[in-house]
Design a protein around this motif. Structure first.
Motif, PDB file in Angstrom:
ATOM      1  N   ASP A 285       4.997  -3.509  11.826  1.00 19.82           N
ATOM      2  CA  ASP A 285       5.252  -3.890  10.428  1.00 19.82           C
ATOM      3  C   ASP A 285       4.922  -2.783   9.438  1.00 19.82           C
ATOM      4  OD1 ASP A 285       5.712  -6.732  11.152  1.00 19.82           O
ATOM      5  OD2 ASP A 285       3.572  -6.675  11.631  1.00 19.82           O
ATOM      6  N   PHE A 286       3.951  -1.932   9.785  1.00 21.63           N
ATOM      7  CA  PHE A 286       3.412  -0.965   8.828  1.00 21.63           C
ATOM      8  C   PHE A 286       3.168   0.368   9.534  1.00 21.63           C
ATOM      9  CE2 PHE A 286      -0.317   1.271   7.196  1.00 21.63           C
ATOM     10  CZ  PHE A 286      -0.060   1.355   5.831  1.00 21.63           C
ATOM     11  N   VAL A 287       3.616   1.470   8.895  1.00 27.36           N
ATOM     12  CA  VAL A 287       3.349   2.801   9.446  1.00 27.36           C
ATOM     13  C   VAL A 287       2.798   3.697   8.347  1.00 27.36           C
ATOM     14  CG1 VAL A 287       4.258   4.841  10.614  1.00 27.36           C
ATOM     15  CG2 VAL A 287       5.172   2.610  11.160  1.00 27.36           C
ATOM     16  N   PHE A 288       1.742   4.406   8.700  1.00 27.37           N
ATOM     17  CA  PHE A 288       1.089   5.380   7.830  1.00 27.37           C
ATOM     18  C   PHE A 288       1.437   6.752   8.395  1.00 27.37           C
ATOM     19  CE2 PHE A 288      -2.541   7.879   6.335  1.00 27.37           C
ATOM     20  CZ  PHE A 288      -2.875   7.317   5.109  1.00 27.37           C
ATOM     21  N   VAL A 289       2.397   7.435   7.759  1.00 29.79           N
ATOM     22  CA  VAL A 289       2.845   8.757   8.216  1.00 29.79           C
ATOM     23  C   VAL A 289       2.141   9.815   7.382  1.00 29.79           C
ATOM     24  CG1 VAL A 289       4.808  10.274   8.643  1.00 29.79           C
ATOM     25  CG2 VAL A 289       5.084   7.790   8.862  1.00 29.79           C
ATOM     26  N   HIS A 290       1.380  10.668   8.051  1.00 24.04           N
ATOM     27  CA  HIS A 290       0.528  11.643   7.368  1.00 24.04           C
ATOM     28  C   HIS A 290       0.990  13.062   7.681  1.00 24.04           C
ATOM     29  CE1 HIS A 290      -3.050  14.336   7.355  1.00 24.04           C
ATOM     30  NE2 HIS A 290      -3.326  13.705   6.236  1.00 24.04           N
ATOM     31  N   LEU A 291       1.161  13.862   6.618  1.00 27.33           N
ATOM     32  CA  LEU A 291       1.555  15.268   6.758  1.00 27.33           C
ATOM     33  C   LEU A 291       0.458  16.144   6.168  1.00 27.33           C
ATOM     34  CD1 LEU A 291       4.137  17.004   7.620  1.00 27.33           C
ATOM     35  CD2 LEU A 291       4.483  17.241   5.165  1.00 27.33           C
ATOM     36  N   GLU A 292      -0.060  17.058   6.974  1.00 32.15           N
ATOM     37  CA  GLU A 292      -1.214  17.863   6.587  1.00 32.15           C
ATOM     38  C   GLU A 292      -0.873  19.139   5.824  1.00 32.15           C
ATOM     39  OE1 GLU A 292      -5.383  19.100   6.728  1.00 32.15           O
ATOM     40  OE2 GLU A 292      -4.324  17.189   6.854  1.00 32.15           O
ATOM     41  N   ALA A 293       0.356  19.651   5.966  1.00 33.76           N
ATOM     42  CA  ALA A 293       0.690  21.006   5.515  1.00 33.76           C
ATOM     43  C   ALA A 293       0.387  21.298   4.039  1.00 33.76           C
ATOM     44  CB  ALA A 293       2.152  21.301   5.825  1.00 33.76           C
ATOM     45  N   PRO A 294       0.697  20.416   3.070  1.00 35.66           N
ATOM     46  CA  PRO A 294       0.398  20.767   1.672  1.00 35.66           C
ATOM     47  C   PRO A 294      -1.080  21.053   1.437  1.00 35.66           C
ATOM     48  CG  PRO A 294       1.884  18.893   1.770  1.00 35.66           C
ATOM     49  CD  PRO A 294       1.405  19.119   3.173  1.00 35.66           C
ATOM     50  N   ASP A 295      -1.941  20.334   2.127  1.00 35.37           N
ATOM     51  CA  ASP A 295      -3.382  20.563   1.987  1.00 35.37           C
ATOM     52  C   ASP A 295      -3.770  21.943   2.503  1.00 35.37           C
ATOM     53  OD1 ASP A 295      -6.156  19.548   1.496  1.00 35.37           O
ATOM     54  OD2 ASP A 295      -6.321  19.803   3.655  1.00 35.37           O
TER      55      ASP A 295
END
Length: 394
Positions: A285-295
Motif C-alpha cells: 500500500d505504501f512505499v518510501f523511496v529514498h534517494l541519497e545523492a542530493p545530500d
C-alpha cells in the motif's frame, strides 16, 4: 489506495549567489514535480524536533510517522537494525566512519568524512583487519556499506561512552577536530582504540584514503512500533543506505534489495523504481523511496552536481512512477532536511513538501515546486511525524 513518499535527501537549500539568488531546486529542470505541483498542495514541514540534531536519522524517522523525540536512540542503532545485528539491551552501538584526518593532535582537521567515497569492497578489507587486530570481547567492528560501518561496545550503555559527545564527521569537513579530541580524551579506552586503528590504517599496505576511524552517533538498540499496525497499511522502504533501511526494518516494513545502488549520482534509479512498483503491484500500500545523492552533493559543496541530482530524481524516479500509477495514487515529495551548499552540512529549517492525489486534481497555472513556493503557500506542519498521518487521512 497506493501512497508514495518520494524523498530526495538534502534536496532543499538556501539561495546561492552563483545561481543569481536561486536555490539548486529552483535552478533545476523539474517538469514532472512541477506538473504535480500544478494539481497539488505545497507547504513546509518541520522534520527535526527542537533541540535535536538535523540528521537523516531524526528527519527520516519523522517522515515515516514516528516521533524521534520519544523513539530515537542514536544513529548507530538504526544502521544496526538494517543489518539485523544482535545486540544486548545495554550494548552501545556506534556508527563508525572510515575517514581522512590530518592526524589525532590539536589543530588537525577532518579532511574527508567518506575517505574519498571509498568502495565497499575496499572498506570491508579495512574493517575485517581492524576486527582481527583490535576486536575483543568489549569492542566489535562490523562492516557496512562504503564508509559507513558499526562498532558494537558490549554493555557500553552503562559506561562513559553513553555520554561521549563526538560530532558527525560530515558536519566538520575541513574543520579542526580539537573539540572531538577532548571528548575522546574523556573516554580513554575508546580513544586508545581510535589511536591503534589509525596506526594500522596509516600503514603502507593501505592504498585507500582512509587513515582513521570515527565512532559517533551511539545509542542502545532501536525499537519502533510496527508500521502496518500503526498506520493500517503494508509498507516498504527502498533505499541505498543502511540508515533508512534500518528504520524500515525496525518498523517491520519490507526492505527490498536493489542491485548497484550507491547513494551517489550513479545509483540505479531504474532498479529503485522497479522495486517500488513491484511491491505495490504485489499487495503493498505504501512505499518510501529514498534517494541519497542530493545530500552527498550538498556535503561536497558541488552546486552543479546537486542540480543534476535533483534533475535525475525528477526524470528517473518521479516521472516513471507517476506514469505507471497515474492520478489515482497519492504522492508526497520532500527532502528529509536541507543540506545547504553554503555550510556543506544539514540545517534544521522546515523542509519543502509537495502533495498530490485524487483529492487535488484541480489544475493551477504558473505553479512550480521549490522552497519559495512552499513557503508562500502558508501551509506549515510544525510536527514532522504528523505529515504521514496527514497524507493518509486525505
Amino acid at each position: 489506495m497506493k501512497t508514495l513518499f518520494l524523498i530526495a535527501d538534502g534536496m532543499g537549500d538556501w539561495p546561492i549567489d552563483a545561481l543569481d539568488g536561486k536555490t539548486p531546486l529552483q535552478a533545476a529542470r523539474t517538469p514532472h514535480m512541477d506538473a504535480l505541483a500544478r494539481r497539488g498542495a505545497m507547504g513546509l514541514c518541520r522534520t527535526v524536533p527542537e533541540g535535536m540534531p538535523p540528521g537523516s536519522d531524526v528527519a527520516n524517522m519523522s517522515l515515516l510517522g514516528f516521533d524521534p523525540a520519544h523513539l530515537h536512540t542514536g544513529r548507530g542503532p538504526i544502521e544496526a537494525a538494517a543489518q539485523g545485528i544482535d545486540a544486548g539491551p545495554d550494548d552501545l552501538i556506534w556508527r563508525l566512519n572510515v575517514v581522512t584526518l590530518d592526524g589525532l593532535h590539536p589543530g588537525d582537521h577532518m579532511r574527508d568524512y567518506s575517505s574519498g567515497h571509498i568502495a565497499t569492497a575496499e572498506s570491508h578489507k579495512l574493517i575485517h583487519r581492524l576486527q582481527a587486530e583490535l576486536g575483543d570481547d568489549r569492542f566489535r567492528f562490523v562492516p557496512g556499506i562504503q564508509y559507513r560501518h558499526l562498532l558494537i561496545e558490549k554493555n557500553g550503555a552503562k559506561g562513559p561512552g553513553a555520554t561521549t559527545d563526538i560530532r558527525p564527521p560530515h558536519d566538520i569537513t575541513d574543520q579542526p577536530v580539537d573539540k572531538d579530541l577532548e571528548s575522546f580524551a574523556g573516554y580513554p579506552e575508546l580513544f586508545e582504540l581510535v589511536r591503534k586503528a589509525a596506526d594500522i590504517l596509516n600503514g603502507e599496505d593501505n592504498p585507500t584514503k582512509a587513515n582513521s576511524i570515527w565512532p559517533w552517533g551511539q545509542g542502545r538498540p532501536l525499537h519502533l512500533p510496527d508500521f502496518a499496525a500503526t498506520f493500517g497499511c503494508k509498507g516498504a522502504v527502498v533505499t541505498a543506505v543502511d540508515l533508512v533501511r534500518g528504520l524500515g526494518k525496525a518498523a517491520g516494513m519490507a526492505t527490498p534489495e536493489v542491485v548497484d545502488v550507491t547513494g551517489l549520482l550513479d545509483t540505479n534509479y531504474e532498479g529503485k523504481v522497479e522495486a517500488a512498483l513491484d511491491f505495490l503491484t504485489s499487495g503493498g500500500d505504501f512505499v518510501f523511496v529514498h534517494l541519497e545523492a542530493p545530500d552527498e552533493c550538498g556535503h561536497a559543496g558541488n552546486i552543479a552536481d546537486k542540480i543534476e541530482s535533483i534533475e535525475r530524481f525528477d526524470a528517473r524516479v518521479v516521472a516513471p512512477i507517476v506514469a505507471a500509477l497515474g492520478a489515482e495514487a497519492r504522492y508526497l515529495i520532500a527532502c528529509d532536511h536541507l543540506t545547504p551548499i553554503a555550510i556543506r552540512t544539514h540545517a534544521s529549517d522546515p523542509v519543502p513538501f509537495l502533495y498530490a492525489g485524487p483529492d487535488t486534481l484541480e489544475e493551477k497555472t504558473g505553479v512550480v515546486f521549490n522552497e519559495a513556493a512552499c513557503t508562500a503557500s502558508g501551509l506549515v506542519l510544525e510536527t514532522g511525524h504528523e505529515l504521514l498521518p496527514w497524507v493518509l487521512a486525505r
